[in-house]
Write an enzyme that holds these catalytic residues in place. Structure first.
Site, short mmCIF file in Angstrom:
data_model
loop_
_atom_site.label_atom_id
_atom_site.label_comp_id
_atom_site.label_asym_id
_atom_site.label_seq_id
_atom_site.Cartn_x
_atom_site.Cartn_y
_atom_site.Cartn_z
N TYR A 62 -26.83 -70.66 -29.69
CA TYR A 62 -26.34 -69.60 -28.80
C TYR A 62 -26.42 -70.05 -27.33
CZ TYR A 62 -26.07 -64.82 -26.86
OH TYR A 62 -25.71 -63.67 -26.17
P1 NDP Z 1 -22.52 -56.67 -30.83
O1 NDP Z 1 -22.96 -57.49 -32.00
O2 NDP Z 1 -23.02 -55.28 -30.67
O3 NDP Z 1 -20.92 -56.64 -30.77
C1 NDP Z 1 -20.18 -57.82 -30.91
C2 NDP Z 1 -18.72 -57.45 -31.00
O4 NDP Z 1 -17.97 -58.66 -31.15
C3 NDP Z 1 -18.41 -56.59 -32.21
O5 NDP Z 1 -17.48 -55.57 -31.82
C4 NDP Z 1 -17.76 -57.53 -33.22
O6 NDP Z 1 -16.80 -56.84 -34.02
C5 NDP Z 1 -17.10 -58.55 -32.27
N1 NDP Z 1 -16.93 -59.88 -32.88
C6 NDP Z 1 -17.89 -60.69 -33.39
N2 NDP Z 1 -17.34 -61.81 -33.90
C7 NDP Z 1 -16.00 -61.70 -33.73
C8 NDP Z 1 -14.89 -62.50 -34.05
N3 NDP Z 1 -15.02 -63.66 -34.69
N4 NDP Z 1 -13.65 -62.08 -33.71
C9 NDP Z 1 -13.48 -60.90 -33.06
N5 NDP Z 1 -14.49 -60.09 -32.71
C10 NDP Z 1 -15.74 -60.47 -33.06
O7 NDP Z 1 -22.92 -57.55 -29.56
P2 NDP Z 1 -23.14 -57.14 -28.03
O8 NDP Z 1 -22.28 -56.02 -27.65
O9 NDP Z 1 -24.58 -57.09 -27.78
O10 NDP Z 1 -22.60 -58.50 -27.36
C11 NDP Z 1 -21.34 -58.61 -26.71
C12 NDP Z 1 -21.36 -59.89 -25.87
O11 NDP Z 1 -22.44 -59.82 -24.93
C13 NDP Z 1 -21.60 -61.16 -26.70
O12 NDP Z 1 -20.80 -62.20 -26.18
C14 NDP Z 1 -23.07 -61.44 -26.48
O13 NDP Z 1 -23.36 -62.79 -26.64
C15 NDP Z 1 -23.24 -60.97 -25.04
N6 NDP Z 1 -24.62 -60.68 -24.65
C16 NDP Z 1 -25.31 -59.61 -25.19
C17 NDP Z 1 -26.59 -59.33 -24.77
C18 NDP Z 1 -27.39 -58.17 -25.26
O14 NDP Z 1 -28.55 -58.02 -24.84
N7 NDP Z 1 -26.87 -57.32 -26.09
C19 NDP Z 1 -27.26 -60.19 -23.77
C20 NDP Z 1 -26.46 -61.26 -23.29
C21 NDP Z 1 -25.19 -61.48 -23.73
P3 NDP Z 1 -16.50 -57.28 -35.55
O15 NDP Z 1 -17.83 -57.52 -36.20
O16 NDP Z 1 -15.74 -56.14 -36.13
O17 NDP Z 1 -15.65 -58.52 -35.46
#
Ligand code: NDP
Length: 261
Positions: A164
């Protein structure tokens, strides 16, 4: 020197009215709130994700300025088509938010090559492919804003997230290179680096690990997790005309976590 982006008096510079935003992973978590805040700021949004049901529920909640496309960002050969279909249906994409991402917590010695590839493929390789597809069109139009969602894992050493951290560090490097290549053509490229934000992803990372939670909070001067809309409002600003001279940066939105002792 003539500034082509000169704002007129009383122009609502923080507004996204009339702009179209593509937000990957917009059906839940941070992506959903980026979409919600952008709609509130006047944008039309297209959200994507792999699962249709959360996308449907999200667009219902977002109202009639929101649309969804089922799309897996890791299917990189389909991303040019995705962009073409969105632009054919809704007009030019002004804002791309590369939010979709996955995490995995494992000691480095237990991470397989397949694990590592899967994370980097989603969080870095796919981000490049979709960005290239959008940037080609944005560059031709001489306008656009591209936002990456980075992480504290790109800022300092967090144990058990080797793949990651590698992917997000790659994103940070890519922001600087793409900003240097695209900004002269009116396309700004920036990152937002969230601290610890309350979503499904952070619950998985912190769940059952009170020591990790305590360590994260100890170095967060504001002493609490952020909410997804903390990232949403920052994204509105970064995508708006108010940020028209900002490119190539990574903005921490982290309650001070990145500068905490
Ligand atoms: P979640 O796991 O809550 O949401 C992730 C979203 O991405 C889901 O809607 C999922 O939908 C979608 N997703 C995952 N893989 C794919 C794919 N291959 N194609 C299309 N969509 C995809 O994560 P967060 O909201 O917490 O994270 C969002 C971003 O923020 C990420 O990039 C994460 O790394 C970053 N981040 C988050 C932090 C935190 O504390 N929460 C901290 C730092 C960064 P579906 O499964 O339907 O595809």
């Amino acid at each position: 020197m003539q500034d082509e982006q000169q704002l007129t008096p009383n122009q609502p510079v923080f507004s996204l009215s009339g702009k179209l935003a593509l937000i990957t992973g917009g059906g839940s978590g941070i992506g959903f709130d980026i979409a919600r805040c952008m709609v509130q700021a006047g944008a039309t949004v297209v959200i994507t994700g792999r699962r249709e049901q959360p996308l449907q529920e999200a667009t219902n909640a977002l109202g009639d300025q929101a649309y969804y496309m089922v799309n897996d960002v890791t299917e990189r050969a389909l991303l040019d088509d995705l962009v073409e279909q969105i632009e054919a249906a809704h007009g030019p994409i002004d804002i791309l938010v590369n939010n979709a991402g996955i995490n995995m917590k494992k000691p480095a010695l237990a991470v397989t090559d397949e694990d590592f590839d899967r994370i980097v493929h989603t969080n870095l390789n796919s981000v490049f492919s979709l960005t290239r597809a959008c940037a080609r069109r944005m560059m031709a139009r001489q306008r656009g804003s591209i936002l990456m969602i980075s992480s504290m894992a790109a800022y300092y050493g967090i144990d058990r997230v080797a793949a990651y951290a590698a992917s997000k560090s790659g994103v940070e490097g890519m922001v600087r290179v793409l900003a240097s290549e695209f900004s002269g053509n009116g396309v700004r490229v920036n990152a937002i680096a969230p601290g610890f934000i309350e979503t499904a992803m952070s619950k998985t990372a912190m769940g059952g690990d009170p020591d990790r939670f305590a360590r994260a909070m100890r170095r967060t001067p504001m002493g609490k997790f952020g909410q997804p809309d903390d990232i949403g409002w920052a994204a509105v600003f970064m995508a708006s005309d108010a940020a028209k001279y900002i490119t190539g940066v990574s903005l921490p939105v982290d309650g001070g976590n990145s500068i905490g002792f």
